[in-house]
Design a protein around this motif. Structure first.
Motif, PDB file in Angstrom:
ATOM      1  N   ILE A 274       0.671  -1.119   0.550  1.00  0.00           N
ATOM      2  CA  ILE A 274       0.140  -0.086  -0.053  1.00  0.00           C
ATOM      3  C   ILE A 274       1.196   1.146   0.100  1.00  0.00           C
ATOM      4  O   ILE A 274       0.629   2.267  -0.835  1.00  0.00           O
ATOM      5  CB  ILE A 274      -1.349  -0.261   1.567  1.00  0.00           C
ATOM      6  N   ASP A 275       1.759   0.847   1.230  1.00  0.00           N
ATOM      7  CA  ASP A 275       2.850   2.374   0.671  1.00  0.00           C
ATOM      8  C   ASP A 275       3.461   2.477  -0.703  1.00  0.00           C
ATOM      9  O   ASP A 275       3.545   3.252  -1.463  1.00  0.00           O
ATOM     10  CB  ASP A 275       4.387   1.864   1.780  1.00  0.00           C
ATOM     11  N   ILE A 276       3.916   1.986  -1.511  1.00  0.00           N
ATOM     12  CA  ILE A 276       4.344   1.275  -2.657  1.00  0.00           C
ATOM     13  C   ILE A 276       3.103   2.581  -3.540  1.00  0.00           C
ATOM     14  O   ILE A 276       3.140   3.201  -4.116  1.00  0.00           O
ATOM     15  CB  ILE A 276       4.965   0.797  -3.228  1.00  0.00           C
ATOM     16  N   CYS A 277       2.682   1.759  -3.582  1.00  0.00           N
ATOM     17  CA  CYS A 277       1.000   2.356  -4.429  1.00  0.00           C
ATOM     18  C   CYS A 277       0.973   4.422  -3.707  1.00  0.00           C
ATOM     19  O   CYS A 277       0.938   4.911  -4.719  1.00  0.00           O
ATOM     20  CB  CYS A 277      -0.042   2.203  -4.572  1.00  0.00           C
ATOM     21  N   SER A 278       0.823   4.317  -3.552  1.00  0.00           N
ATOM     22  CA  SER A 278       0.338   6.030  -2.253  1.00  0.00           C
ATOM     23  C   SER A 278       1.847   6.633  -3.099  1.00  0.00           C
ATOM     24  O   SER A 278       1.699   7.209  -3.160  1.00  0.00           O
ATOM     25  CB  SER A 278       0.728   5.570  -0.008  1.00  0.00           C
ATOM     26  N   ASN A 279       2.927   6.361  -3.000  1.00  0.00           N
ATOM     27  CA  ASN A 279       4.092   7.158  -3.186  1.00  0.00           C
ATOM     28  C   ASN A 279       4.104   7.134  -4.218  1.00  0.00           C
ATOM     29  O   ASN A 279       4.817   8.123  -5.330  1.00  0.00           O
ATOM     30  CB  ASN A 279       5.527   6.271  -2.906  1.00  0.00           C
ATOM     31  N   ALA A 280       3.918   6.260  -5.364  1.00  0.00           N
ATOM     32  CA  ALA A 280       3.656   6.398  -6.706  1.00  0.00           C
ATOM     33  C   ALA A 280       2.829   7.417  -7.312  1.00  0.00           C
ATOM     34  O   ALA A 280       3.190   8.285  -8.153  1.00  0.00           O
ATOM     35  CB  ALA A 280       3.233   4.915  -7.683  1.00  0.00           C
ATOM     36  N   ILE A 281       1.486   7.601  -6.386  1.00  0.00           N
ATOM     37  CA  ILE A 281       0.255   7.688  -6.916  1.00  0.00           C
ATOM     38  C   ILE A 281       0.314   9.304  -6.113  1.00  0.00           C
ATOM     39  O   ILE A 281       0.479  10.292  -7.355  1.00  0.00           O
ATOM     40  CB  ILE A 281      -1.087   7.301  -6.071  1.00  0.00           C
TER      41      ILE A 281
ATOM     42  N   VAL B 176      10.682   6.224 -13.818  1.00  0.00           N
ATOM     43  CA  VAL B 176      11.036   6.222 -12.233  1.00  0.00           C
ATOM     44  C   VAL B 176       9.540   6.123 -11.935  1.00  0.00           C
ATOM     45  O   VAL B 176      10.080   5.095 -10.864  1.00  0.00           O
ATOM     46  CB  VAL B 176      11.251   8.264 -12.280  1.00  0.00           C
ATOM     47  N   ILE B 177       9.254   6.524 -11.736  1.00  0.00           N
ATOM     48  CA  ILE B 177       7.520   6.053 -11.454  1.00  0.00           C
ATOM     49  C   ILE B 177       7.313   4.356 -11.328  1.00  0.00           C
ATOM     50  O   ILE B 177       6.901   3.963 -10.326  1.00  0.00           O
ATOM     51  CB  ILE B 177       6.488   6.802 -11.542  1.00  0.00           C
ATOM     52  N   SER B 178       7.392   4.136 -13.046  1.00  0.00           N
ATOM     53  CA  SER B 178       7.645   3.305 -13.190  1.00  0.00           C
ATOM     54  C   SER B 178       7.587   1.886 -12.720  1.00  0.00           C
ATOM     55  O   SER B 178       6.993   0.526 -12.490  1.00  0.00           O
ATOM     56  CB  SER B 178       7.059   2.719 -14.965  1.00  0.00           C
TER      57      SER B 178
ATOM     58  N   TYR C  56       6.046  -0.939 -10.098  1.00  0.00           N
ATOM     59  CA  TYR C  56       6.839  -2.508 -10.844  1.00  0.00           C
ATOM     60  C   TYR C  56       7.388  -3.330  -9.305  1.00  0.00           C
ATOM     61  O   TYR C  56       6.943  -4.025  -9.055  1.00  0.00           O
ATOM     62  CB  TYR C  56       8.298  -2.357 -12.214  1.00  0.00           C
ATOM     63  N   MET C  57       7.871  -2.159  -8.092  1.00  0.00           N
ATOM     64  CA  MET C  57       8.241  -2.729  -7.468  1.00  0.00           C
ATOM     65  C   MET C  57       6.671  -3.532  -5.968  1.00  0.00           C
ATOM     66  O   MET C  57       7.448  -3.807  -5.622  1.00  0.00           O
ATOM     67  CB  MET C  57       8.831  -1.549  -6.334  1.00  0.00           C
TER      68      MET C  57
END
Length: 306
Positions: A208-215, A239-241, A245-246
């Motif tokens: 969830i944190d990874i997705c939150s940072n990407a958003i 870079v966001i992609s 991916y992570m």
């Protein structure tokens, strides 16, 4: 901490943040304060890594600063070597290399420094982004960088609190703030790799944190002037992609119960956008498979691990 206090021929300050430790860390820190006049101790109650770094930015007084996580260490006398770079170039950010120390096996990672002409010259944000992405050298780890403190303060550059993988969003904002960079070929940070660390233990929160940072990074991009430069925008999307991916690498390592929860609550639009500007071909195919079938991605990974 010994790797810091043993640095020679430099004027330094060491700010220790005791984040509510329950072991012997506090007493050890207090001994360093008693022994070394340049050591400062700040106590707080379990505010997390990002909050600790932010306090360090605010309470430090030097022209340049570095972040060191607990149990990691620096190479001998590296500050003296980098002092010459600072005095000659005065960049906003100096990026270097790190190597891992695997605690269980008691061995160091064998890491070779890429041979290229990127080193020891000033790069603006756009040049740094293009060259590091093209050379597959783009790196977000905050601990293998040195930051000009005034640049961080003037641009309100602090770490997002309450989330993991915060280095990605922080590094992205540094890029958008127009930092000047210098890349050195020195390996100066040793990262102690443990099996139960935040980055090696997959959890629902880490996904969830990874997705939150990407958003957050997509929103920053939308509100920046970079949208007016199609090539720059493309590289920032890459870079966001890479971060999106992570999230897949976390998803496929979750327990079955946690995987089902994330599967039902995943943000498909995030992956569709990341797929348009993949960091490389490998990540493009992993993203495509995940978009088509997250469950297939999960079971293929489990099958591969057997």
């Amino acid at each position: 901490m010994n790797s810091i206090v043993s640095q020679t021929q430099v004027d330094l300050e060491l700010v220790l943040i005791n984040d509510g430790s329950t072991d012997s860390s506090l007493s050890i820190a207090e001994r360093y304060v008693m022994k070394y006049p340049f050591v400062k101790l700040i106590n707080q109650s379990n505010k997390g890594l990002s909050a600790s770094r932010n306090i360090g930015i605010q309470e430090s007084t030097g022209d340049y600063l570095l972040f060191m996580d607990s149990d990691d260490y620096y190479s001998f006398n590296f500050l003296y070597e980098l002092q010459g770079i600072i005095e000659t170039y005065n960049p906003d950010i100096i990026k270097g290399f790190y190597k891992r120390f695997y605690e269980k096996e008691q061995v160091y990672e064998v890491k070779s420094v890429p041979k290229c002409d990127i080193y020891n010259r000033i790069l603006n944000s756009k040049e740094y982004l293009f060259e590091t992405v093209n050379l597959s050298m783009y790196e977000v780890v905050a601990c293998n960088a040195i930051y000009r403190r005034a640049f961080l303060i003037d641009n309100n550059l602090y770490f997002r609190e309450g989330v993991t993988y915060e280095d990605h969003e922080f590094s992205f904002r540094c890029l958008l703030s127009g930092a000047t960079y210098l890349f050195t070929d020195k390996i100066f940070y040793i990262y102690r790799q443990r099996g139960n660390s935040i980055t090696t233990t997959p959890t629902c929160k880490s996904y969830i944190d990874i997705c939150s940072n990407a958003i957050s990074m997509y929103k920053l991009l939308e509100n920046s002037g970079a949208k007016m430069d199609s090539l720059l925008n493309k590289y920032l999307e890459k870079v966001i992609s890479m971060l999106v991916y992570m999230s897949i690498s976390v998803f496929v390592r979750l327990s079955f119960k946690d995987m089902l929860y994330i599967y039902k609550n995943r943000k498909t639009d995030l992956y569709l956008r990341a797929y348009k500007h993949p960091f490389d071909t490998h990540q493009k195919w992993i993203l495509k498979l995940f978009i088509l079938s997250p469950l297939l991605s999960y079971y293929l990974f489990k099958l591969k691990r057997k």
